[in-house]
Scaffold this motif. Structure first.
Motif, mmCIF file in Angstrom:
data_model
loop_
_atom_site.group_PDB
_atom_site.id
_atom_site.type_symbol
_atom_site.label_atom_id
_atom_site.label_comp_id
_atom_site.label_asym_id
_atom_site.label_seq_id
_atom_site.Cartn_x
_atom_site.Cartn_y
_atom_site.Cartn_z
ATOM 1 N N THR A 11 15.676 158.653 -17.131
ATOM 2 C CA THR A 11 15.747 158.367 -15.698
ATOM 3 C C THR A 11 14.376 158.500 -15.047
ATOM 4 O OG1 THR A 11 18.046 159.074 -15.626
ATOM 5 C CG2 THR A 11 16.852 159.051 -13.528
ATOM 6 N N SER A 12 13.637 159.541 -15.399
ATOM 7 C CA SER A 12 12.297 159.751 -14.848
ATOM 8 C C SER A 12 11.360 158.600 -15.213
ATOM 9 C CB SER A 12 11.736 161.075 -15.378
ATOM 10 O OG SER A 12 10.400 161.239 -15.015
ATOM 11 N N THR A 13 11.444 158.132 -16.446
ATOM 12 C CA THR A 13 10.605 157.020 -16.891
ATOM 13 C C THR A 13 10.959 155.746 -16.132
ATOM 14 O OG1 THR A 13 10.370 158.029 -19.084
ATOM 15 C CG2 THR A 13 9.876 155.665 -18.904
ATOM 16 N N ILE A 14 12.242 155.492 -15.949
ATOM 17 C CA ILE A 14 12.686 154.311 -15.202
ATOM 18 C C ILE A 14 12.166 154.369 -13.770
ATOM 19 C CG2 ILE A 14 14.717 153.160 -14.191
ATOM 20 C CD1 ILE A 14 16.200 153.965 -16.834
ATOM 21 N N GLU A 15 12.311 155.520 -13.127
ATOM 22 C CA GLU A 15 11.847 155.668 -11.743
ATOM 23 C C GLU A 15 10.349 155.429 -11.630
ATOM 24 O OE1 GLU A 15 13.208 159.541 -10.532
ATOM 25 O OE2 GLU A 15 15.293 158.869 -10.381
ATOM 26 N N SER A 16 9.586 155.975 -12.547
ATOM 27 C CA SER A 16 8.143 155.812 -12.521
ATOM 28 C C SER A 16 7.742 154.352 -12.725
ATOM 29 C CB SER A 16 7.504 156.692 -13.599
ATOM 30 O OG SER A 16 6.112 156.597 -13.561
ATOM 31 N N LEU A 17 8.322 153.701 -13.728
ATOM 32 C CA LEU A 17 7.980 152.306 -14.006
ATOM 33 C C LEU A 17 8.445 151.374 -12.887
ATOM 34 C CD1 LEU A 17 8.777 152.124 -17.818
ATOM 35 C CD2 LEU A 17 6.518 151.908 -16.752
ATOM 36 N N SER A 18 9.534 151.719 -12.239
ATOM 37 C CA SER A 18 10.061 150.892 -11.156
ATOM 38 C C SER A 18 9.119 150.849 -9.954
ATOM 39 C CB SER A 18 11.434 151.402 -10.708
ATOM 40 O OG SER A 18 12.367 151.221 -11.737
ATOM 41 N N LYS A 19 8.272 151.851 -9.843
ATOM 42 C CA LYS A 19 7.328 151.919 -8.718
ATOM 43 C C LYS A 19 6.035 151.154 -9.001
ATOM 44 C CE LYS A 19 9.211 156.236 -7.058
ATOM 45 N NZ LYS A 19 9.024 157.678 -6.911
ATOM 46 N N GLY A 20 5.926 150.574 -10.180
ATOM 47 C CA GLY A 20 4.765 149.762 -10.518
ATOM 48 C C GLY A 20 3.788 150.480 -11.426
ATOM 49 N N LEU A 21 2.909 149.707 -12.030
ATOM 50 C CA LEU A 21 1.961 150.252 -13.002
ATOM 51 C C LEU A 21 1.002 151.255 -12.396
ATOM 52 C CD1 LEU A 21 1.013 147.165 -15.201
ATOM 53 C CD2 LEU A 21 2.414 149.138 -15.819
ATOM 54 N N THR A 22 0.537 151.006 -11.189
ATOM 55 C CA THR A 22 -0.416 151.923 -10.571
ATOM 56 C C THR A 22 0.207 153.304 -10.429
ATOM 57 O OG1 THR A 22 -1.451 150.100 -9.399
ATOM 58 C CG2 THR A 22 -1.903 152.313 -8.579
ATOM 59 N N HIS A 23 1.435 153.358 -9.975
ATOM 60 C CA HIS A 23 2.133 154.631 -9.831
ATOM 61 C C HIS A 23 2.401 155.246 -11.201
ATOM 62 C CE1 HIS A 23 5.612 157.308 -9.469
ATOM 63 N NE2 HIS A 23 5.060 157.643 -8.322
#
Length: 112
Positions: A11-23
């Protein structure tokens, strides 16, 4: 890794990737190291290969200048292998793994 811990990590990985590469880049090294450890603990050789690709991605991201084409190639390959690895998982876990694979593949496609 317990199922609860794995689910939280997915879930944490999905949330991070969903915010874009810069994030995602900000916490990428820590997350990559955690995934490498998890994948290497598996008995599946394909997951060890994926762990190796993640190590290469970490090296690429930690450099002074990130090569767009190299990053695109790495993300595309990791995305494809992540999506393929979902077939060995069940239910919601498989869905989350597929989602991560899709996000990585989309991130690769967004790079020029």
């Amino acid at each position: 890794m317990s199922d609860t811990t794995a689910n939280t990590h997915l879930t944490s990985t999905i949330e991070s990737l969903s915010k874009g590469l810069t994030h995602a880049k900000a916490g990428a090294s820590r997350s990559i190291h955690s995934w490498v450890e998890t994948l290497n603990a598996s008995k599946a050789p394909a997951l060890h290969t994926l762990a190796g690709e993640l190590k290469q991605l970490d090296t690429l991201l930690s450099g002074d200048k990130v090569s767009g084409p190299a990053l695109k190639k790495a993300l595309a390959s990791i995305g494809q292998h992540t999506t393929a690895s979902a077939s060995s998982a069940d239910g919601a876990t498989a869905d989350k793994i597929k989602q991560i694979g899709k996000l990585l593949t989309e991130a690769a496609a967004s790079l020029s």
